[in-house]
Write an enzyme that holds these catalytic residues in place. Structure first.
Site, short mmCIF file in Angstrom:
data_model
loop_
_atom_site.label_atom_id
_atom_site.label_comp_id
_atom_site.label_asym_id
_atom_site.label_seq_id
_atom_site.Cartn_x
_atom_site.Cartn_y
_atom_site.Cartn_z
CG LEU A 290 -2.38 0.68 1.25
CD1 LEU A 290 -2.79 0.46 -0.14
CD2 LEU A 290 -3.20 0.24 2.37
CG HIS A 291 3.19 2.20 -3.64
ND1 HIS A 291 2.86 3.28 -4.50
CD2 HIS A 291 2.98 1.00 -4.46
CE1 HIS A 291 2.35 2.66 -5.62
NE2 HIS A 291 2.55 1.38 -5.50
CB ALA A 292 2.90 7.42 -2.40
CB ALA B 107 -1.71 5.33 0.60
#
Lengths: 97, 588
Positions: free
Chosen positions: A22-24, A27
């Site tokens: 769940l990266h930038a 997210a």
């Protein structure tokens, strides 16, 4: 898998199939979606519960690829919220910006 | 910032030790903590809110401009937008302001540090590195904050104010009681900041480059004696300057106690010590410091920073108030001494290759007789109490003086025929600041009631240097034989003709130059009000014989170095204390 906790509280558990976890970008998409609802929306992972409307909170959860998380919403539009968020995660955040 | 020493031109004596604050910061630099008044927290929160909103607005505008094919770019911007909108982030910063009473910049910094801590625990390297995005976003907010600096009114502790330049408007807005010292980048082109600093008796330095690199809230020592600003001082420096600060305060109170005593030498020679001022508000400082009248009232201020020109009534009221408040002491009002480049726009833009040698001062006034006559009428009308003198600047020759006098008498005639009262025997003098005037001082002396030697310009015109130009400012030498001969010949020519000679340049406030001027038997000196007590004290401790002897030696010396040495020795022998607490124009 949706659970009705009570009339106003819905929960969904889901595993993350995103390449990097769940990266930038995911997210951001997730927080943005969560912000569309009046309900209070939480994301639970590994025993920590955070505000799903906060990109910072989601990032600090650091959900890895294949990580198992729970989305819990409380409020009038809680059911709609968990349904949409689940769809977003399952669809690997595609079709949304 | 690690230990560093900045050098500039000292313009107001004293030592200040404290934290810096940069006014109207245009450049992006890091921030340090500043404490704010509790009651100002809502305003500071509002600053934060506005900065977040503005940064968000900017990003959204950028996002709109990204073409569709660069989808990956929008993803990054989207996550930045989300970060900016993040409730946690904003709330954390806001809470810091509300709970710790600190400035918005520092609150933002603190909340970013907290987020960093949380991220540093993340094992996933990719996510851990997203902290960079948080930093980038915070920087955007920070640069917005610099556009709306913390209201200086909200600071709790007194600050050392740094600025590119201080305009009169700035000094009006500033709560001066919150400022313990000034330092500016610009090299004294506008003396306003210096005057304010001196009248507040706070140390000040001008002409320091690289000030904007200093963080807000940085701990510094500002040495207004030597023009040094020490960033992050060592223990030894701190101890030394703290001690110096107290010694100076002690010395000042001692000097100020006796400032009303006349400036009379041991052997009975009396010199009149008056003040140079340019703001009506400075009159209080003149009186407080034992000034014996106003030897130079600069009238430029009323003509500056406005789109129109002051009318006769406005000027008359200003001069009349000045005359009555200083009465029975005298005030010498100098007519407008401005360059065409500085004055209201109705004269059209004036671009001169060399304003210092161009349309300025008396030349400008002659070119604009209406403006000149307005001022002359105002001065004449304000002269009724009998304590006002009029003075014309920058007179270069006899013919010019005749023409100026002709206008002056014309105005007097007008007033007379209109039945308006004025002092018919108001003393009329000229400033001697051009080498040509020095050489024909004997001729000029027959035409006026007094001379005032303006050494600041005389030195520059005689030696052909602009003292604000750091490449040639080393040539600014008051004790240059040519300068000393010039001053002496003007004093002698004046006395020969039976008129008074005064001196109103900075050398009058320089303890090293005073014995020389006394030796020349100058009648009066005029200097910035705050320097008056110290200079009077030196005069009281000197004897005329010593001064004459020193002058004789210095006039015989053919190089500046020897002269400087002679003067220093004399001062060192007689007034060792003055050496410690005064800035001098004399080179080491």
């Amino acid at each position: 898998m949706e659970n009705i906790v009570d009339e106003q509280c819905f929960e969904v558990s889901i595993s993350l199939d995103s390449e990097f976890g769940l990266h930038a970008r995911p997210a951001a998409i997730l927080a943005k979606e969560a912000q569309n609802y009046a309900s209070d929306i939480k994301m639970v992972f590994n025993g920590s519960e955070v505000d799903a409307k906060s990109i910072l909170d989601i990032l600090t959860l650091a959900v890895p690829h294949g990580g198992h998380l729970v989305i819990r919403a409380t409020g009038d539009d809680a059911q709609e919220a968990v349904k949409r968020i689940k769809k977003l995660i399952n669809g690997r955040f595609e079709g949304n910006t | 910032m690690a230990h560093q020493i900045f050098k500039g031109i000292p313009v107001s004596s004293g030592i200040a030790i404290g934290k810096t604050y940069f006014l109207h910061r245009g450049t992006h630099t890091s921030t340090l903590r500043m404490d704010i008044e509790q009651s100002h927290a809502p305003q500071e929160v509002q600053r934060l809110q506005t900065a977040f909103t503005a940064a968000l607005h900017d990003l959204e505008k950028i996002r709109e401009k990204i073409p569709g094919e660069l989808k990956e770019q929008t993803a990054i911007i989207d996550s930045h937008i989300m970060l900016l909108k993040d409730r946690k982030f904003q709330t954390a910063a806001r809470n810091y302001v509300n709970e710790r009473f600190i400035n918005a910049e520092w609150a933002l910094e603190k909340s970013v540090t907290d987020i960093e801590k949380a991220f540093s625990k993340i094992e996933d390297e990719y996510i851990r590195e997203r902290i960079q995005d948080v930093r980038l976003v915070a920087d955007r907010v920070k640069s917005q904050l610099y556009g709306t600096p913390t209201d200086i009114k909200s600071l709790t502790q007194r600050m050392i104010l740094l600025a590119s330049d201080l305009s009169p408007a700035d000094t009006i807005e500033l709560q001066l009681d919150k400022i313990m010292a000034f330092a500016t980048v610009s090299g004294g082109k506008t003396p306003h900041a210096e005057i304010i600093a001196r009248s507040l008796q706070i140390p000040a330095i001008v002409g320091i480059e690289g000030l904007s690199d200093i963080q807000d809230g940085q701990f510094v020592i500002l040495d207004g004696f030597n023009g040094r600003m020490i960033v992050d001082p060592s223990e030894e420096e701190l101890e030394h300057y703290t001690q110096l600060k107290y010694q100076f305060q002690e010395y000042q109170s001692q000097v100020n106690r006796n400032c009303y005593l006349p400036a009379e030498t041991f052997d009975g020679y009396k010199i009149n010590v008056s003040a140079n001022i340019e703001l009506f508000e400075e009159v209080a400082a003149v009186i407080d410091n034992g000034g014996e009248g106003i030897g130079l009232y600069r009238t430029e201020y009323s003509f500056l920073n406005r789109d129109d020109l002051p009318d006769e009534e406005e000027l008359y009221e200003e001069y009349r108030d000045l005359s009555s408040i200083i009465y029975p002491q005298k005030v010498v009002i100098r007519t407008l001494d401005l360059g065409a480049d500085k004055i209201a726009t109705q004269f059209g833009p004036v671009r001169e290759a060399n304003p210092a040698l161009g349309m300025r001062a008396i030349r400008f006034c002659r070119k604009h007789p209406k403006l000149f006559k307005t001022q002359l009428r105002a001065i004449l009308r304000a002269s009724v109490l009998g304590n006002v003198s009029i003075m014309f600047p920058m007179i270069s020759g006899l013919q010019e003086l005749f023409e100026v006098k002709e206008i002056y008498f014309e105005v007097r005639q007008e007033l007379k025929s209109q039945g308006v009262s004025f002092n018919p025997v108001m003393p009329m003098g000229i400033m001697i600041e051009l080498p040509s005037a020095v050489l024909i001082a004997d001729m000029l002396a027959r035409e006026v009631d007094f001379f005032s030697i303006g050494t600041n310009d005389l030195i520059q015109y005689s030696l052909g240097i602009d003292r604000t130009n750091k490449h040639v400012s080393y040539l600014y030498q008051p004790l240059h034989p040519a300068i000393l001969r010039s001053i002496k010949s003007v004093v002698d020519a004046g006395h020969e003709a039976g008129i008074e000679v005064s001196l109103c340049g900075e050398v009058a406030a320089d303890p090293y130059c005073i014995p020389i001027l006394m030796g020349m038997q100058i009648d009066s000196i005029s200097l910035n009000p705050q320097a008056i007590p110290g200079i009077k004290r030196i005069i009281r401790q000197a004897t005329m014989d010593e001064c004459k002897e020193l002058l004789k030696k210095v006039l015989e010396s053919d190089d500046v170095k020897t002269s400087n040495k002679l003067v220093k020795e004399m001062i060192f022998t007689n007034f060792p204390e003055e050496l410690m607490f005064y800035t001098s124009l004399i080179e080491e």
